[in-house]
Design a protein around this motif. Structure first.
Motif, mmCIF file in Angstrom:
data_model
loop_
_atom_site.group_PDB
_atom_site.id
_atom_site.type_symbol
_atom_site.label_atom_id
_atom_site.label_comp_id
_atom_site.label_asym_id
_atom_site.label_seq_id
_atom_site.Cartn_x
_atom_site.Cartn_y
_atom_site.Cartn_z
ATOM 1 N N CYS A 25 3.118 -57.708 -35.067
ATOM 2 C CA CYS A 25 3.615 -58.093 -36.398
ATOM 3 C C CYS A 25 3.074 -59.445 -36.857
ATOM 4 O O CYS A 25 3.572 -60.026 -37.832
ATOM 5 N N GLY A 49 3.303 -62.418 -35.795
ATOM 6 C CA GLY A 49 4.130 -63.622 -35.696
ATOM 7 C C GLY A 49 5.359 -63.601 -36.590
ATOM 8 O O GLY A 49 6.011 -64.623 -36.792
ATOM 9 N N CYS A 101 8.415 -57.578 -33.655
ATOM 10 C CA CYS A 101 7.898 -56.560 -32.739
ATOM 11 C C CYS A 101 8.138 -56.861 -31.270
ATOM 12 O O CYS A 101 8.150 -55.952 -30.458
ATOM 13 N N CYS A 128 4.732 -59.851 -28.183
ATOM 14 C CA CYS A 128 4.087 -61.105 -27.797
ATOM 15 C C CYS A 128 4.903 -61.786 -26.708
ATOM 16 O O CYS A 128 4.748 -62.973 -26.455
ATOM 17 N N CYS A 158 4.691 -65.859 -30.204
ATOM 18 C CA CYS A 158 4.377 -66.276 -31.580
ATOM 19 C C CYS A 158 5.242 -67.439 -32.038
ATOM 20 O O CYS A 158 4.999 -68.008 -33.100
HETATM 21 S S1 FES Z 1 4.043 -61.217 -32.784
HETATM 22 FE FE1 FES Z 1 5.663 -59.870 -33.301
HETATM 23 S S2 FES Z 1 7.390 -60.909 -32.555
HETATM 24 FE FE2 FES Z 1 5.773 -62.240 -32.014
#
Ligand code: FES
Ligand code: HEM
Lengths: 104, 404
Positions: free
Chosen positions: A40, A42, A46, A49, A87
């Motif tokens: 996603c 950052g 999702c 990361c 992120c």
């Molecule tokens: S890249 Fe999706 S929550 Fe960190």
């Protein structure tokens, strides 16, 4: 440039030079580190990361927000006390993180 | 097709058999230049499309930091400037952060009961039908409208009123050139939304908690005036626009895919916990949105060709989701597929903000369907599709809810 070390579940260590403004997630995406998907971009939607922070200047890590805490409940690999969303971690300081082994 | 030949997007053979065309492009022409001047390219391989989405230097604005000249300076222009899909960082990053609590896990948990009620009521209505019914008209168009209205605290009876202005507003939100007449119509539609949603927002202020998506946005707004009233209104209208058609198409595609693969429907009936995975597979196998655009933020090399800064990149989501380099047996509809990280919601900074809501809807619908309508069958195995390049969809889907 700050050195960020990513340790894979098989023990491989990848050292990445993070650019100013990078997060632990974006530096990993730019360097194609396996296991950090950052789907996603950052946006805290999702949890792909997810990392375990092994070594970091703990006092200087940003405090976990409520949103990050909620998302960490959705990780594929188990959450531990070391779990953070890559992120949400700036790369101002050198850091060592373990990349969870994601079941495929 | 040779790499030197230009691709014509108007060519009817592309649409006649899309997935065969996409396979040809992936194999023979992974950076297909588009007529007439090659200033647009179509990318169809998963790895290429994913890479562009995740690169923060690829932008949505054709010219960095510039708004299209023909959007004018009225309410339509305000809509364009405050719409997430049309913004690049750092303005996009700021607004996106403020909007993110709307569908965060906690807000979503509170939405489950009312989303469930809307879907259940409409499945029950189908269960009452003897004989044949058009799923698109009687479910696909209704459920997303009811959900969007409830989300915005608009009366469900107003759905048609809200939807009627969308086609007029759309040209200022996309990058198609506008005639003065279209601009006047877009400004009028934008003003309608500012008045209509503005009234709702003003009447609800102070009455909604953070578990309500609109409440979450208002609280983000109130902490130091961070989200303006205009931003809030444009964001809410954006939810309506971004959710209505995509959800209608995804639900229709889900029913079509499952009814035309009875073995998969049986798996789902036997194990309702497969519902989330089945929804993901529907989105991969029949992605509702076929193309999303970005503009190259810098010159780069790809498959031996140079793509120059400013080139429009048409990223093939449906094509990437059928890439055999990424998915085993990509043309097979398999609800138990592992590692199904499709690009139907894209990836990176603009990743669909409604994805969690869509997943909740898919979970509820696909759990319920095989239990409440176990005998449902397709009565037209060859449903009609529209001819659109970016948003192809079935215009009707005839089913017999109680079977034949
Ligand atoms: S890249 Fe999706 S929550 Fe960190
Ligand atoms: C199955 C249903 C859906 C599909 C397939 C879908 C797909 C998409 C796609 C392809 C994008 C473009 C992202 C990009 O430019 O990279 C997008 C963006 C967006 N979607 Fe969805 N969507 C769905 C449902 C929803 C719902 C239910 C909502 C909200 C209620 C929603 C709200 C949005 C918003 C606000 C954006 C813009 C995000 C941004 O630019 O930052 N979507 N969606």
């Amino acid at each position: 440039m700050t050195k960020i070390d990513y340790i894979q579940s098989d023990g491989t260590r990848i050292t990445v030079d993070a650019a100013p403004g990078d997060t632990v997630m974006s530096a990993a995406i730019a360097a194609d580190v396996d296991g950090i998907v950052g789907e996603c971009g950052g946006n805290m939607m999702c949890a792909t990361c997810h990392v375990y922070v092994d070594e970091a200047p703990a006092a200087r890590l940003p405090a976990m927000t409520d949103d990050e805490d909620q998302m960490l409940a959705c990780t594929e690999a188990p959450r531990t006390a070391l779990s953070r969303l890559g992120c949400q971690l700036p790369t101002d300081e050198p850091m060592v993180v373990t990349v969870p082994g994601i079941p495929t | 097709m040779s790499a030197l030949e230009y691709l014509s997007l108007g060519d009817p053979t592309i649409r006649a058999d899309r997935f065969a065309t996409y396979r040809r492009l992936r194999d023979d022409n992974p950076i297909a230049r588009v007529e007439p001047d090659g200033a647009r390219v179509v990318l169809t391989r998963y790895a290429d499309v994913e890479r562009i989405f995740k690169d923060p230097l690829m932008r949505v604005q054709p010219k960095a930091g510039e708004y299209p000249a023909d959007i004018g300076s009225g309410p339509g222009a305000t809509f364009h400037k405050l719409s997430l899909p049309d913004m690049d960082p750092p303005t996009h990053t700021r607004l996106r952060k403020l909007v993110s609590p709307a569908f965060a896990p906690r807000a979503l948990a509170h939405m489950r009961s009312w989303v469930e009620r809307i879907i259940t009521d409409n499945v029950e209505a189908l269960a009452d039908v003897d004989g044949e019914v058009d799923f698109v008209e009687h479910f696909g168009m209704r459920v997303p409208a009811e959900i969007a209205c409830r989300l915005l605290h608009a009366p469900a009876a107003d759905a048609a009123t809200v939807l009627r202005r969308m086609p007029a507003l759309n040209p200022v939100l996309t990058h198609t050139p506008l005639t003065p007449r279209q601009l006047a119509a877009a400004d009028e539609a934008a003003q309608f939304y500012f008045d209509y949603i503005g009234e709702i927002v003003d009447s609800k202020r102070g009455k909604l908690g953070p578990e309500d998506p609109v409440g979450a946005l208002m609280l983000a707004e109130e902490e130091g005036g961070r989200l303006s009233r205009d931003e809030l209104i444009v964001t809410l209208v954006g939810f309506f626009i971004a959710s209505y058609h995509t959800t209608m198409v995804a639900m229709t595609n889900a029913v079509h895919a499952l009814l035309s693969h009875p073995d998969q429907m049986r798996l789902l009936a036997d194990d309702p916990d497969l519902a989330p995975a089945a929804w993901e597979e529907v989105l991969r196998w029949q992605s509702p949105v076929h193309f999303i655009s970005r503009y190259a933020g810098y010159d780069f090399e790809l498959h031996g060709a140079t793509i120059t800064e400013g080139t429009q990149l048409m990223l093939g989501l449906a094509a990437a989701n059928r890439d055999e380099r990424r998915f085993t047996d990509p043309d097979t509809f398999d609800i138990r597929r592992a590692n199904n990280r499709h690009l139907a919601f894209t990836a990176g900074g603009h990743y669909c903000i409604g994805a969690p809501l869509s997943r909740l809807e898919g979970d509820i619908l696909l759990r319920l369907l095989p239990q409440r309508l176990p005998a449902m069958t397709l009565t037209d195995s060859n449903p009609p599709w529209n001819d659109e390049l970016v948003f192809p969809s079935m215009t009707a889907l005839k089913v017999a809810p109680k079977g034949m």
